[in-house]
Motif scaffolding. Structure first.
Motif, PDB file in Angstrom:
ATOM      1  N   LYS A  75       0.820  -1.217   0.000  1.00  0.00           N
ATOM      2  CA  LYS A  75       0.000   0.000   0.000  1.00  0.00           C
ATOM      3  C   LYS A  75       0.850   1.261   0.000  1.00  0.00           C
ATOM      4  O   LYS A  75       0.475   2.263  -0.605  1.00  0.00           O
ATOM      5  CB  LYS A  75      -0.937   0.003   1.202  1.00  0.00           C
TER       6      LYS A  75
ATOM      7  N   GLY B   8      -2.799  -6.977  -7.517  1.00  0.00           N
ATOM      8  CA  GLY B   8      -2.353  -6.599  -6.171  1.00  0.00           C
ATOM      9  C   GLY B   8      -2.062  -7.807  -5.303  1.00  0.00           C
ATOM     10  O   GLY B   8      -1.040  -7.860  -4.602  1.00  0.00           O
TER      11      GLY B   8
ATOM     12  N   ASP C  89      -7.251  -1.898  -7.031  1.00  0.00           N
ATOM     13  CA  ASP C  89      -8.611  -2.423  -7.106  1.00  0.00           C
ATOM     14  C   ASP C  89      -9.453  -1.688  -8.148  1.00  0.00           C
ATOM     15  O   ASP C  89     -10.473  -2.200  -8.593  1.00  0.00           O
ATOM     16  CB  ASP C  89      -9.304  -2.349  -5.739  1.00  0.00           C
ATOM     17  N   HIS C  90      -9.035  -0.504  -8.529  1.00  0.00           N
ATOM     18  CA  HIS C  90      -9.804   0.268  -9.514  1.00  0.00           C
ATOM     19  C   HIS C  90      -9.550  -0.201 -10.952  1.00  0.00           C
ATOM     20  O   HIS C  90     -10.264   0.204 -11.864  1.00  0.00           O
ATOM     21  CB  HIS C  90      -9.498   1.762  -9.399  1.00  0.00           C
TER      22      HIS C  90
ATOM     23  N   SER D  44      -7.313  -6.220  -8.627  1.00  0.00           N
ATOM     24  CA  SER D  44      -7.261  -6.913  -7.338  1.00  0.00           C
ATOM     25  C   SER D  44      -6.375  -8.151  -7.433  1.00  0.00           C
ATOM     26  O   SER D  44      -5.601  -8.446  -6.517  1.00  0.00           O
ATOM     27  CB  SER D  44      -8.669  -7.332  -6.905  1.00  0.00           C
TER      28      SER D  44
ATOM     29  N   THR E   1      -3.916   4.732 -11.409  1.00  0.00           N
ATOM     30  CA  THR E   1      -4.529   4.990 -10.107  1.00  0.00           C
ATOM     31  C   THR E   1      -3.700   4.365  -8.990  1.00  0.00           C
ATOM     32  O   THR E   1      -3.001   3.382  -9.200  1.00  0.00           O
ATOM     33  CB  THR E   1      -5.969   4.433 -10.077  1.00  0.00           C
ATOM     34  N   LYS E   2      -3.775   4.942  -7.789  1.00  0.00           N
ATOM     35  CA  LYS E   2      -3.001   4.442  -6.665  1.00  0.00           C
ATOM     36  C   LYS E   2      -3.576   3.145  -6.108  1.00  0.00           C
ATOM     37  O   LYS E   2      -2.878   2.390  -5.474  1.00  0.00           O
ATOM     38  CB  LYS E   2      -2.951   5.483  -5.550  1.00  0.00           C
ATOM     39  N   ASN E   3      -4.830   2.889  -6.335  1.00  0.00           N
ATOM     40  CA  ASN E   3      -5.471   1.691  -5.825  1.00  0.00           C
ATOM     41  C   ASN E   3      -5.624   0.691  -6.964  1.00  0.00           C
ATOM     42  O   ASN E   3      -6.348   0.943  -7.916  1.00  0.00           O
ATOM     43  CB  ASN E   3      -6.828   2.035  -5.219  1.00  0.00           C
TER      44      ASN E   3
ATOM     45  N   ASN F 236       1.796   0.463  -4.545  1.00  0.00           N
ATOM     46  CA  ASN F 236       0.636   1.170  -5.103  1.00  0.00           C
ATOM     47  C   ASN F 236       0.972   2.592  -5.565  1.00  0.00           C
ATOM     48  O   ASN F 236       0.515   3.014  -6.630  1.00  0.00           O
ATOM     49  CB  ASN F 236      -0.516   1.183  -4.107  1.00  0.00           C
TER      50      ASN F 236
END
Length: 152
Positions: A44, A85, A60-61, A82, A56-58, A48
């Motif tokens: 994280k 990640g 999951d997007h 996801s 994007t930093k996440n 990320n």
């Protein structure tokens, strides 16, 4: 009938708990849980943001739509971000475990084995028996007496 505790069951249970592998397993679970927090923080806090420089930093997007439009309630999305990640977390965990735990332990065990083999390869001096030691003492005493008589 008297109610009697079976000492074999309790002793067996105690022996099971005191076995080294059960204790090692318990320690591994606790350390693994703590280690998971570290890996999650690295992903994280470091991975990320690096990926975020691209998008994007996440993670999951990141997703793809199977339907023609990505709007509405009937959208079917594949959440490949996801999966990416989770894969990165697994790879980081595996790398840290391998390089910080498995590899040093393997080198340590190899050195111990080499020392053990080196110790086995060197021929040990044969131990003298009691009779041989007594013969040597006798010979030394005879030699000393002989030199005392010659000196007079």
């Amino acid at each position: 009938m008297s109610k009697k505790k079976d000492p074999g069951v309790w002793q067996g249970f105690k022996a099971f708990l005191m076995r080294g592998n059960v204790v090692d397993l318990a320690v591994a679970v606790v350390v693994g849980a703590a280690f998971t927090n570290i890996v999650n923080s690295v992903v994280k806090g470091v991975i990320n943001p690096v990926v975020g420089a691209i998008g994007t930093k996440n993670l999951d997007h990141y997703a793809s739509c199977l339907s023609s439009t990505c709007e509405g309630d009937q959208v079917i999305q594949i959440m490949w971000g996801s999966v990416l990640g989770a894969t990165l977390q697994f790879l980081i965990t595996a790398a840290v475990v391998y390089f910080l735990m498995v590899l040093p332990m393997a080198k340590f065990l190899a050195r111990q084995e080499a020392r053990k083999k080196a110790g086995e390869d060197t021929p040990e001096a044969p131990e003298a028996t009691e009779l041989e030691v007594l013969k040597q003492i006798r010979d030394e005493l005879v030699a000393q007496r002989g030199s005392q008589y010659r000196g007079r």
